[in-house]
Design a protein around this motif. Structure first.
Motif, short mmCIF file in Angstrom:
data_model
loop_
_atom_site.label_atom_id
_atom_site.label_comp_id
_atom_site.label_asym_id
_atom_site.label_seq_id
_atom_site.Cartn_x
_atom_site.Cartn_y
_atom_site.Cartn_z
N ARG A 50 -21.80 -1.75 50.84
CA ARG A 50 -22.19 -0.73 49.86
C ARG A 50 -22.02 -1.25 48.44
O ARG A 50 -22.89 -1.06 47.57
CB ARG A 50 -21.34 0.52 50.05
CG ARG A 50 -21.79 1.68 49.17
CD ARG A 50 -20.89 2.88 49.32
NE ARG A 50 -19.54 2.63 48.79
CZ ARG A 50 -18.63 3.58 48.66
NH1 ARG A 50 -18.89 4.82 49.08
NH2 ARG A 50 -17.44 3.30 48.18
N GLY A 51 -20.90 -1.94 48.18
CA GLY A 51 -20.70 -2.51 46.86
C GLY A 51 -21.74 -3.56 46.52
O GLY A 51 -22.21 -3.64 45.39
N PHE A 105 -14.32 -2.48 56.43
CA PHE A 105 -14.50 -3.47 55.38
C PHE A 105 -15.98 -3.79 55.17
O PHE A 105 -16.44 -3.95 54.04
CB PHE A 105 -13.73 -4.75 55.72
CG PHE A 105 -12.24 -4.62 55.58
CD1 PHE A 105 -11.69 -3.86 54.57
CD2 PHE A 105 -11.39 -5.27 56.46
CE1 PHE A 105 -10.33 -3.74 54.42
CE2 PHE A 105 -10.02 -5.15 56.33
CZ PHE A 105 -9.49 -4.38 55.31
N PHE A 106 -16.71 -3.93 56.26
CA PHE A 106 -18.15 -4.22 56.14
C PHE A 106 -18.87 -3.10 55.40
O PHE A 106 -19.70 -3.36 54.52
CB PHE A 106 -18.76 -4.41 57.53
CG PHE A 106 -20.26 -4.54 57.49
CD1 PHE A 106 -20.86 -5.73 57.14
CD2 PHE A 106 -21.08 -3.45 57.79
CE1 PHE A 106 -22.24 -5.85 57.08
CE2 PHE A 106 -22.45 -3.56 57.75
CZ PHE A 106 -23.03 -4.77 57.39
N HIS A 163 -13.83 -1.63 39.34
CA HIS A 163 -12.83 -0.76 39.96
C HIS A 163 -13.01 -0.72 41.48
O HIS A 163 -12.04 -0.74 42.24
CB HIS A 163 -12.93 0.65 39.39
CG HIS A 163 -12.83 0.69 37.90
ND1 HIS A 163 -12.02 -0.17 37.18
CD2 HIS A 163 -13.47 1.46 36.97
CE1 HIS A 163 -12.14 0.10 35.89
NE2 HIS A 163 -13.02 1.06 35.74
N GLU A 164 -14.26 -0.67 41.94
CA GLU A 164 -14.51 -0.64 43.37
C GLU A 164 -14.12 -1.97 44.02
O GLU A 164 -13.56 -1.99 45.13
CB GLU A 164 -15.98 -0.33 43.65
CG GLU A 164 -16.27 -0.18 45.13
CD GLU A 164 -17.70 0.30 45.41
OE1 GLU A 164 -17.92 0.86 46.48
OE2 GLU A 164 -18.56 0.10 44.54
N VAL A 165 -14.44 -3.07 43.34
CA VAL A 165 -14.06 -4.38 43.87
C VAL A 165 -12.54 -4.49 43.99
O VAL A 165 -12.01 -4.94 45.01
CB VAL A 165 -14.62 -5.51 42.99
CG1 VAL A 165 -14.08 -6.86 43.43
CG2 VAL A 165 -16.14 -5.52 43.02
N ASP A 166 -11.83 -4.07 42.95
CA ASP A 166 -10.36 -4.15 42.97
C ASP A 166 -9.78 -3.30 44.10
O ASP A 166 -8.83 -3.71 44.78
CB ASP A 166 -9.80 -3.68 41.64
CG ASP A 166 -10.01 -4.70 40.53
OD1 ASP A 166 -10.62 -5.75 40.82
OD2 ASP A 166 -9.59 -4.46 39.39
N TRP A 167 -10.33 -2.11 44.28
CA TRP A 167 -9.84 -1.22 45.34
C TRP A 167 -10.02 -1.88 46.71
O TRP A 167 -9.09 -1.89 47.54
CB TRP A 167 -10.61 0.10 45.29
CG TRP A 167 -10.29 1.03 46.42
CD1 TRP A 167 -9.24 1.90 46.49
CD2 TRP A 167 -11.02 1.16 47.65
NE1 TRP A 167 -9.27 2.57 47.69
CE2 TRP A 167 -10.35 2.14 48.42
CE3 TRP A 167 -12.16 0.56 48.17
CZ2 TRP A 167 -10.79 2.52 49.68
CZ3 TRP A 167 -12.60 0.95 49.42
CH2 TRP A 167 -11.92 1.92 50.17
N LEU A 168 -11.18 -2.46 46.96
CA LEU A 168 -11.45 -3.09 48.24
C LEU A 168 -10.58 -4.32 48.45
O LEU A 168 -10.07 -4.56 49.56
CB LEU A 168 -12.93 -3.46 48.36
CG LEU A 168 -13.40 -4.00 49.70
CD1 LEU A 168 -13.11 -3.02 50.82
CD2 LEU A 168 -14.89 -4.34 49.65
N VAL A 169 -10.38 -5.11 47.41
CA VAL A 169 -9.54 -6.31 47.52
C VAL A 169 -8.11 -5.91 47.85
O VAL A 169 -7.45 -6.54 48.70
CB VAL A 169 -9.60 -7.13 46.22
CG1 VAL A 169 -8.51 -8.20 46.21
CG2 VAL A 169 -10.97 -7.79 46.08
N ARG A 170 -7.60 -4.87 47.20
CA ARG A 170 -6.23 -4.45 47.47
C ARG A 170 -6.06 -3.95 48.90
O ARG A 170 -5.10 -4.30 49.59
CB ARG A 170 -5.81 -3.36 46.48
CG ARG A 170 -5.42 -3.88 45.12
CD ARG A 170 -4.61 -2.85 44.35
NE ARG A 170 -5.37 -1.61 44.22
CZ ARG A 170 -6.22 -1.37 43.23
NH1 ARG A 170 -6.42 -2.29 42.30
NH2 ARG A 170 -6.86 -0.23 43.16
N LEU A 214 -23.59 4.93 40.73
CA LEU A 214 -23.62 4.42 42.10
C LEU A 214 -22.23 4.10 42.61
O LEU A 214 -21.95 4.20 43.80
CB LEU A 214 -24.49 3.16 42.16
CG LEU A 214 -25.99 3.40 41.99
CD1 LEU A 214 -26.71 2.06 41.92
CD2 LEU A 214 -26.55 4.24 43.11
N PHE A 215 -21.33 3.69 41.73
CA PHE A 215 -19.99 3.35 42.17
C PHE A 215 -19.19 4.63 42.34
O PHE A 215 -18.90 5.33 41.37
CB PHE A 215 -19.29 2.43 41.15
CG PHE A 215 -19.96 1.10 41.04
CD1 PHE A 215 -19.78 0.14 42.03
CD2 PHE A 215 -20.77 0.79 39.97
CE1 PHE A 215 -20.39 -1.10 41.94
CE2 PHE A 215 -21.38 -0.44 39.88
CZ PHE A 215 -21.19 -1.38 40.86
#
Length: 344
Positions: free
Chosen positions: A97-98, A91-92, A27-34, A2-3
């Motif tokens: 999605r995450g 961002f939303f 990895h997806e969380v880190d990408w979005l935070v950056r 899913l990610f």
């Protein structure tokens, strides 16, 4: 998987903000935070620079009298409305999605039950074994079903970027897939009382073959070990040590050192003999008799412990009491005599 936002990470690729990621979802969380950090930094510097420039350029003139202002600019006003809206919608989209991905485990996910209680985590595996730490196989989707025995707790695994509340009387779910073996920290991030800061655990990610062997060995430890030793292990894995000391020191609950076969003062007056029946009742119905000087905060273990587990717990409590040690030595001697008689 899913990610969909995947990047190449190494175990040492943590940042100032985050520990090294240990799961696919991290990895997806880190990408979005950056991305969020970079965009916010850009606009912060842009707005601050413009603010300073305008303060200097359009500061109050020493020449008296009002000055005419420029007319509004429709293209400029549309630009500073549409561009921020588009960025926020981006961002939303990625954030939602995450979130949906983290709440929707795969159909074939390996399921583990999680119970939060003051002040320990208990993890129940498919074979019925309960441990104070979370053991999982690597590269396997793991579904966690959480609940609480008392107040709201919140399970947090920083390396997996995973956080989910455990609520009393309800079940919540989340999932993750660890992408490397190792040991990771697990915390409670919802203040739950005096022992909140000690509500710690570990996530141990095994190789798949190693995990299968660990689970088989862990589930059969009561049958392989002497009762008192098995009880000592169960005392740790069931979270008893979080509240009860075994060295006579104070704690949230009464110390169990030299408790067996002694008179225990009761809240409200009177006393009770701490024999096997009392210990069993205290485990299964801890609110029935409250020891003087302590609050009724212990959760019940009714339906959570099997009879043989209660038996080895009582054997362990007896082993750390003078009277119990004498009984155990007598039982061991009697057992030895029976074996010798049978051999004759």
């Amino acid at each position: 998987m899913l990610f969909s936002v995947q990047q190449n990470y190494t175990p040492g690729s943590g940042s100032f903000w985050m520990p090294p990621p240990g799961s696919a979802g991290a990895h997806e969380v880190d990408w979005l935070v950056r991305v969020l950090l970079y965009v916010c930094t850009f606009f912060f510097l842009l707005i601050t620079s413009l603010l300073v420039t305008f303060v200097i350029r359009y500061r109050r003139s020493r020449v008296a009298g009002p000055q005419p202002s420029a007319s509004h600019s429709l293209p400029l006003e549309l630009a500073w409305s549409i561009i921020p809206l588009a960025i926020l919608m981006m961002f939303f989209y990625f954030g939602f999605r995450g979130f949906i991905n983290s709440m929707t485990p795969p159909d074939d996910a390996y399921s583990i039950q999680v119970t939060g209680q003051k002040w320990a985590w208990l993890f129940t595996y498919p074979n019925g074994y309960v441990d104070k730490d979370l053991h999982v196989p690597v590269d396997t989707a793991v579904k966690l079903t959480l609940t609480s025995e008392d107040v709201i707790h919140s399970l947090f695994i920083p390396a997996f970027r995973l956080k989910r509340d455990a609520l009393p009387g309800r079940y919540t779910t989340t999932w993750f897939q660890a992408d490397r073996t190792g040991t990771f920290d697990l915390f409670c991030t919802e203040y739950c009382g005096e022992g909140h800061s000690a509500m710690l655990a570990k996530v141990i990610v095994h190789d798949k073959v190693e995990y299968k062997k660990w689970l088989e060995d862990a589930g059969a430890f009561i049958d392989r070990m002497p009762p008192a030793q098995a009880g000592a292990r169960l005392f740790q894995t069931q979270g008893c040590a979080q509240c009860h000391s075994v060295d006579g020191s104070g704690g949230i609950g009464p110390s169990l050192k030299n408790v067996y076969s002694t008179q225990q003062p009761m809240k409200g007056g009177g006393s009770v003999l701490a024999d096997e029946d009392y210990l069993r009742e205290s485990i299964m119905d801890p609110q029935a008799i409250i020891v003087a000087g302590f609050e009724p905060v212990m959760p019940t273990y009714k339906g959570r412990l099997k009879d043989k587990e209660i038996t080895v717990l009582i054997a362990y409590i007896k082993s750390i009491s003078k009277a119990g040690q004498n009984e155990l030595e007598f039982d061991a001697g009697a057992g030895k005599d029976r074996k010798e008689d049978a051999a004759k």
